[in-house]
Design a protein around this motif. Structure first.
Motif, PDB file in Angstrom:
ATOM      1  N   CYS A  25       0.868  -0.930   0.000  1.00 21.32           N
ATOM      2  CA  CYS A  25       0.000   0.000   0.000  1.00 21.32           C
ATOM      3  C   CYS A  25       1.231   1.319   0.000  1.00 21.32           C
ATOM      4  O   CYS A  25       1.099   1.351   0.753  1.00 21.32           O
ATOM      5  CB  CYS A  25      -1.151  -0.140   0.850  1.00 21.32           C
ATOM      6  SG  CYS A  25      -2.447  -0.418   0.816  1.00 21.32           S
ATOM      7  N   THR A  54      -0.486   5.371  -7.504  1.00 13.01           N
ATOM      8  CA  THR A  54      -1.089   4.652  -6.378  1.00 13.01           C
ATOM      9  C   THR A  54      -1.610   5.621  -5.328  1.00 13.01           C
ATOM     10  O   THR A  54      -1.335   6.827  -5.354  1.00 13.01           O
ATOM     11  CB  THR A  54      -0.086   3.698  -5.701  1.00 13.01           C
ATOM     12  OG1 THR A  54       0.788   4.454  -4.840  1.00 13.01           O
ATOM     13  CG2 THR A  54       0.732   2.932  -6.720  1.00 13.01           C
ATOM     14  N   GLU A  56      -0.721   5.338  -2.231  1.00 14.15           N
ATOM     15  CA  GLU A  56       0.221   5.079  -1.141  1.00 14.15           C
ATOM     16  C   GLU A  56       0.197   6.162  -0.069  1.00 14.15           C
ATOM     17  O   GLU A  56       0.256   7.356  -0.366  1.00 14.15           O
ATOM     18  CB  GLU A  56       1.639   4.992  -1.701  1.00 14.15           C
ATOM     19  CG  GLU A  56       2.721   4.928  -0.640  1.00 14.15           C
ATOM     20  CD  GLU A  56       4.125   5.034  -1.213  1.00 14.15           C
ATOM     21  OE1 GLU A  56       5.066   5.227  -0.409  1.00 14.15           O
ATOM     22  OE2 GLU A  56       4.288   4.929  -2.434  1.00 14.15           O
ATOM     23  N   TRP A  63       3.664  -0.577   0.297  1.00 13.59           N
ATOM     24  CA  TRP A  63       3.858  -0.022  -1.048  1.00 13.59           C
ATOM     25  C   TRP A  63       5.272  -0.200  -1.557  1.00 13.59           C
ATOM     26  O   TRP A  63       5.527  -0.136  -2.770  1.00 13.59           O
ATOM     27  CB  TRP A  63       3.431   1.440  -1.052  1.00 13.59           C
ATOM     28  CG  TRP A  63       1.982   1.557  -0.766  1.00 13.59           C
ATOM     29  CD1 TRP A  63       1.383   1.865   0.431  1.00 13.59           C
ATOM     30  CD2 TRP A  63       0.908   1.284  -1.673  1.00 13.59           C
ATOM     31  NE1 TRP A  63       0.016   1.803   0.309  1.00 13.59           N
ATOM     32  CE2 TRP A  63      -0.302   1.461  -0.957  1.00 13.59           C
ATOM     33  CE3 TRP A  63       0.859   0.920  -3.016  1.00 13.59           C
ATOM     34  CZ2 TRP A  63      -1.548   1.274  -1.543  1.00 13.59           C
ATOM     35  CZ3 TRP A  63      -0.383   0.738  -3.605  1.00 13.59           C
ATOM     36  CH2 TRP A  63      -1.571   0.913  -2.876  1.00 13.59           C
ATOM     37  N   LYS A  67       5.939  -1.197  -5.449  1.00 16.68           N
ATOM     38  CA  LYS A  67       6.869  -0.381  -6.232  1.00 16.68           C
ATOM     39  C   LYS A  67       8.070  -1.198  -6.692  1.00 16.68           C
ATOM     40  O   LYS A  67       8.530  -1.073  -7.839  1.00 16.68           O
ATOM     41  CB  LYS A  67       7.329   0.811  -5.389  1.00 16.68           C
ATOM     42  CG  LYS A  67       8.185   1.817  -6.138  1.00 16.68           C
ATOM     43  CD  LYS A  67       8.506   2.986  -5.226  1.00 16.68           C
ATOM     44  CE  LYS A  67       9.419   3.991  -5.901  1.00 16.68           C
ATOM     45  NZ  LYS A  67       9.754   5.105  -4.997  1.00 16.68           N
ATOM     46  N   ASN A  85       2.262   9.070  -6.337  1.00 21.22           N
ATOM     47  CA  ASN A  85       1.295   8.583  -5.362  1.00 21.22           C
ATOM     48  C   ASN A  85       0.715   9.710  -4.528  1.00 21.22           C
ATOM     49  O   ASN A  85       1.372  10.738  -4.295  1.00 21.22           O
ATOM     50  CB  ASN A  85       1.958   7.576  -4.416  1.00 21.22           C
ATOM     51  CG  ASN A  85       3.107   8.180  -3.633  1.00 21.22           C
ATOM     52  OD1 ASN A  85       4.192   8.383  -4.181  1.00 21.22           O
ATOM     53  ND2 ASN A  85       2.890   8.484  -2.356  1.00 21.22           N
ATOM     54  N   ASN A 135      -4.498  -3.855  -7.243  1.00 17.94           N
ATOM     55  CA  ASN A 135      -4.577  -3.709  -5.799  1.00 17.94           C
ATOM     56  C   ASN A 135      -5.969  -3.389  -5.259  1.00 17.94           C
ATOM     57  O   ASN A 135      -6.373  -3.944  -4.247  1.00 17.94           O
ATOM     58  CB  ASN A 135      -3.580  -2.651  -5.308  1.00 17.94           C
ATOM     59  CG  ASN A 135      -3.662  -2.453  -3.811  1.00 17.94           C
ATOM     60  OD1 ASN A 135      -4.205  -1.460  -3.355  1.00 17.94           O
ATOM     61  ND2 ASN A 135      -3.148  -3.394  -3.049  1.00 17.94           N
TER      62      ASN A 135
END
Length: 330
Positions: A25, A54, A56, A63, A67, A85, A135
């Motif tokens: 995340c 993302t 994140e 995360w 990544k 992100n 995700n």
């Protein structure tokens, strides 16, 4: 590996491994462009630039794995990767729009807040830029226009966790939601509740560990009937361990996702088990699938999401998995 056929074989093999596992995340808003080949193909040698966006939250070790997988795929395929992100839904939408405006070859993005991201994703598809989801957003990715999806079925994952703790006698689990509005986290807790009717959701601020600990500690001190704490991210599990100790609670802790500390806690018996969605694989497949789509028109998954979880990590398999958590790949 230099041919699309060999890359396709590697991706197919990796997807098969994921399928077997299922059956058993950076700073917010900042963009990073990969410059070093690191032993792989030269960045940009494929001619493709992929934006990877993302939600994140800075400091969440989850995360790092997503990544890392994306970076490795970019090196393997010779892709220029632009990672950005932001946990704020509106700002993540802006990052996707920025990628569209910069005319990237493809976009991989998490879809944790589908309604907030729909406009930006539509801008991408209107510009003929292929989008894949990963995700979060398994039930919404097609509606938004994404071509493929890589992640866990979060409802199934929640149900699996709930069924397991129910067999151990759970009556009043506390399901800790650390990001407001996340469809994935809500689905996990709904899944747990489907197996244990007494499940109670607790909202916390996942960006503030001290606040998480104090909120959990207060809840546990006030309600001694809580017998399990289900956390939905590895850093929150660490907070839960601190809270149970401070509140002198006998509640057992289970969690979603892994990092090296949580893996060690599983091995030490402090955490009952983790439900792993294999984030490294999500990042890797998202980038490689876009490469193969751009180069060869491939559709990984045949119109269906490619599942990377749920996969249980517990005392029976932690010895094998623990070294990979230290390598940042599990």
């Amino acid at each position: 590996m230099t041919t699309s056929r060999s890359r396709g074989a590697r991706l197919a093999a990796l997807t098969a491994v994921v399928a077997l596992a299922v059956s058993a995340c950076s700073s917010g808003g900042r963009e990073e462009t990969e410059k070093s080949g690191g032993g792989g193909n030269a960045p940009g040698s494929s001619g493709y630039t992929i934006a990877f966006v993302t939600h994140e939250t800075p400091g969440d070790t989850f995360w790092d794995k997503i990544k890392s997988g994306a970076q490795q795929a970019a090196k393997d395929e010779g892709v220029t990767l632009k990672y950005s992100n932001d946990p704020d839904a509106a700002k993540q939408a802006v990052l996707i729009q920025n990628a569209v405006d910069s005319k990237v070859s493809g976009i991989a993005t998490t879809l944790v807040t589908p309604a907030a991201l729909a406009g930006a994703v539509k801008a991408a598809t209107d510009a003929k830029i292929p989008v894949v989801g990963l995700n979060a957003g398994i039930d919404q990715y097609k509606q938004l226009g994404a071509l493929m999806y890589f992640g866990s079925d979060e409802t199934l994952a929640g149900q699996s966790a709930g069924e397991r703790i129910a067999k151990s006698g759970a009556k009043h689990p506390l399901c800790v939601i650390h990001q407001a509005g996340s469809v994935s986290l809500e689905a996990r807790c709904a899944g747990v509740r489907s197996a244990v009717a007494g499940t109670e959701n607790l909202q916390v601020n996942g960006a503030d560990d001290a606040a998480v600990v104090s909120t959990l500690q207060a809840k546990l001190a006030q309600d001694k009937s809580v017998d399990y704490i289900v956390t939905l991210g590895a850093p929150i599990a660490q907070d839960a361990l601190k809270a149970t100790a401070a509140a002198n609670s006998s509640a057992k802790v289970v969690t979603f996702d892994l990092n090296a500390d949580i893996a060690q806690s599983v091995q030490d018996g402090k955490i009952e088990f983790s439900i792993d969605q294999q984030p490294y694989v999500q990042g890797y497949l998202a980038v490689s699938s876009l490469y193969l789509y751009l180069k060869n028109g491939n559709d990984i998954g045949g119109g269906k999401p490619v599942l990377t979880g749920p996969s249980f990590v517990d005392k029976d398999n932690i010895a094998k998995i623990l070294p990979f958590t230290k390598n940042n790949t599990r």
